[in-house]
Design a protein around this motif. Structure first.
Motif, short mmCIF file in Angstrom:
data_model
loop_
_atom_site.label_atom_id
_atom_site.label_comp_id
_atom_site.label_asym_id
_atom_site.label_seq_id
_atom_site.Cartn_x
_atom_site.Cartn_y
_atom_site.Cartn_z
N VAL A 1 51.88 39.01 45.10
CA VAL A 1 50.58 38.35 45.10
C VAL A 1 49.65 39.18 44.22
O VAL A 1 49.47 40.38 44.44
CB VAL A 1 49.99 38.22 46.53
N CYS A 2 49.04 38.52 43.22
CA CYS A 2 48.19 39.22 42.26
C CYS A 2 46.72 39.09 42.68
O CYS A 2 46.20 37.97 42.79
CB CYS A 2 48.40 38.68 40.86
N PHE A 3 46.07 40.24 42.86
CA PHE A 3 44.68 40.32 43.30
C PHE A 3 43.79 40.80 42.15
O PHE A 3 44.16 41.72 41.43
CB PHE A 3 44.51 41.33 44.44
N PHE A 4 42.61 40.21 42.04
CA PHE A 4 41.54 40.74 41.21
C PHE A 4 40.45 41.17 42.18
O PHE A 4 39.99 40.36 42.99
CB PHE A 4 41.01 39.70 40.21
N GLY B 1 43.04 26.67 42.38
CA GLY B 1 44.28 27.28 42.83
C GLY B 1 44.19 28.77 43.12
O GLY B 1 45.20 29.40 43.44
N VAL B 2 43.00 29.36 43.01
CA VAL B 2 42.80 30.78 43.28
C VAL B 2 41.94 30.91 44.55
O VAL B 2 40.90 30.26 44.67
CB VAL B 2 42.09 31.48 42.09
N LEU B 3 42.39 31.73 45.48
CA LEU B 3 41.60 32.00 46.68
C LEU B 3 40.51 33.00 46.33
O LEU B 3 40.79 34.10 45.86
CB LEU B 3 42.49 32.56 47.79
N PHE B 4 39.26 32.62 46.55
CA PHE B 4 38.12 33.53 46.42
C PHE B 4 37.75 33.95 47.84
O PHE B 4 37.39 33.11 48.66
CB PHE B 4 36.93 32.83 45.75
N LEU B 5 37.85 35.25 48.10
CA LEU B 5 37.68 35.76 49.46
C LEU B 5 36.67 36.90 49.49
O LEU B 5 36.85 37.91 48.82
CB LEU B 5 39.03 36.24 49.99
N ASN B 6 35.61 36.70 50.25
CA ASN B 6 34.64 37.75 50.51
C ASN B 6 34.79 38.11 51.99
O ASN B 6 34.51 37.28 52.86
CB ASN B 6 33.21 37.27 50.23
N PRO B 7 35.26 39.34 52.29
CA PRO B 7 35.48 39.70 53.69
C PRO B 7 34.19 39.92 54.48
O PRO B 7 34.24 40.14 55.69
CB PRO B 7 36.28 41.00 53.58
N ASP C 1 30.64 38.99 38.53
CA ASP C 1 31.41 39.77 37.57
C ASP C 1 32.88 39.35 37.47
O ASP C 1 33.68 40.03 36.81
CB ASP C 1 31.32 41.26 37.91
N VAL C 2 33.23 38.26 38.12
CA VAL C 2 34.60 37.74 38.02
C VAL C 2 34.74 37.07 36.64
O VAL C 2 33.92 36.24 36.27
CB VAL C 2 34.89 36.72 39.14
N PRO C 3 35.78 37.42 35.88
CA PRO C 3 35.95 36.82 34.56
C PRO C 3 36.34 35.34 34.66
O PRO C 3 36.85 34.89 35.70
CB PRO C 3 37.09 37.64 33.94
N GLU C 4 36.10 34.61 33.60
CA GLU C 4 36.47 33.20 33.57
C GLU C 4 37.98 33.01 33.58
O GLU C 4 38.50 32.11 34.22
CB GLU C 4 35.87 32.52 32.34
N ASP C 5 38.68 33.86 32.82
CA ASP C 5 40.13 33.75 32.72
C ASP C 5 40.80 34.46 33.89
O ASP C 5 40.81 35.68 33.96
CB ASP C 5 40.63 34.35 31.40
N LEU C 6 41.32 33.69 34.81
CA LEU C 6 42.02 34.25 35.96
C LEU C 6 43.51 33.91 35.91
O LEU C 6 44.15 33.71 36.94
CB LEU C 6 41.39 33.73 37.26
N SER C 7 44.05 33.88 34.69
CA SER C 7 45.48 33.62 34.52
C SER C 7 46.28 34.61 35.35
O SER C 7 46.04 35.81 35.33
CB SER C 7 45.88 33.77 33.05
N ASN C 8 47.23 34.09 36.08
CA ASN C 8 48.15 34.88 36.90
C ASN C 8 47.50 35.53 38.12
O ASN C 8 48.15 36.32 38.80
CB ASN C 8 48.87 35.94 36.06
N ILE C 9 46.24 35.25 38.42
CA ILE C 9 45.57 35.79 39.60
C ILE C 9 45.74 34.79 40.75
O ILE C 9 45.51 33.59 40.58
CB ILE C 9 44.07 36.04 39.34
#
Length: 150
Positions: free
Chosen positions: A75-78, A111-117, A85-93
């Motif tokens: 699982v690839c995390f950014f 298709g990308v989970l954005f998670l703020n704990p 500050d999240v980049p537009e290109d989230l390829s493979n994230i």
């Protein structure tokens, strides 16, 4: 399979309830505003840690990156402190972890989970205290919001 404790905005406070989740995890992701080196080193002693610098992390944190990309069990995390500050290109994230707002949030975007704990340190803005626990295995993940009593 790995169990991950995900937190942000501790602001110099590791509550006992939070320590229990950190100790049970295989690794820790901290999305910034740790606030001091003692808290960082305490988490580091518990094992593998992926942490970024927040806007309140000053001189002691100059070696922490502003963002990192890491793959855990496929699982690839950014990881970044501020969502802006999240980049537009989230390829493979697969998952974006961020903090700053002190408010728990989870949403699927393209298709990308954005998670703020959320925040599990010093209580601010009358927001609930939260963190997240995630299990990752072979490119799949499951997560749950953890509410911390105050």
């Amino acid at each position: 399979m790995k169990h991950i404790a995900i937190l942000s905005d501790t602001h110099g406070l590791l509550r006992e309830e939070v320590r229990v989740h950190l100790a049970a995890a295989d690794c820790i992701i901290h999305a910034g505003d740790i606030d001091n080196s003692l808290i960082y080193y305490e988490m580091e002693r518990l094992g593998e840690i992926y942490a970024v610098r927040g806007n309140n992390d000053k001189n002691w944190a100059e070696n922490l990156p502003e963002s990192i990309t890491v793959t855990i069990e496929g699982v690839c995390f950014f990881i970044v402190h501020n969502k802006k500050d999240v980049p537009e290109d989230l390829s493979n994230i697969d998952v974006v972890i961020y903090g700053h707002s002190h408010k728990y949030s989870q949403e699927m975007i393209d298709g990308v989970l954005f998670l703020n704990p959320g925040s599990c340190g010093k209580r601010r803005f009358d927001l609930e205290l939260t963190m997240c626990c995630m299990t990752v295995n072979a490119g799949q993940y499951e997560f749950e919001k953890i509410s911390i009593p105050y």
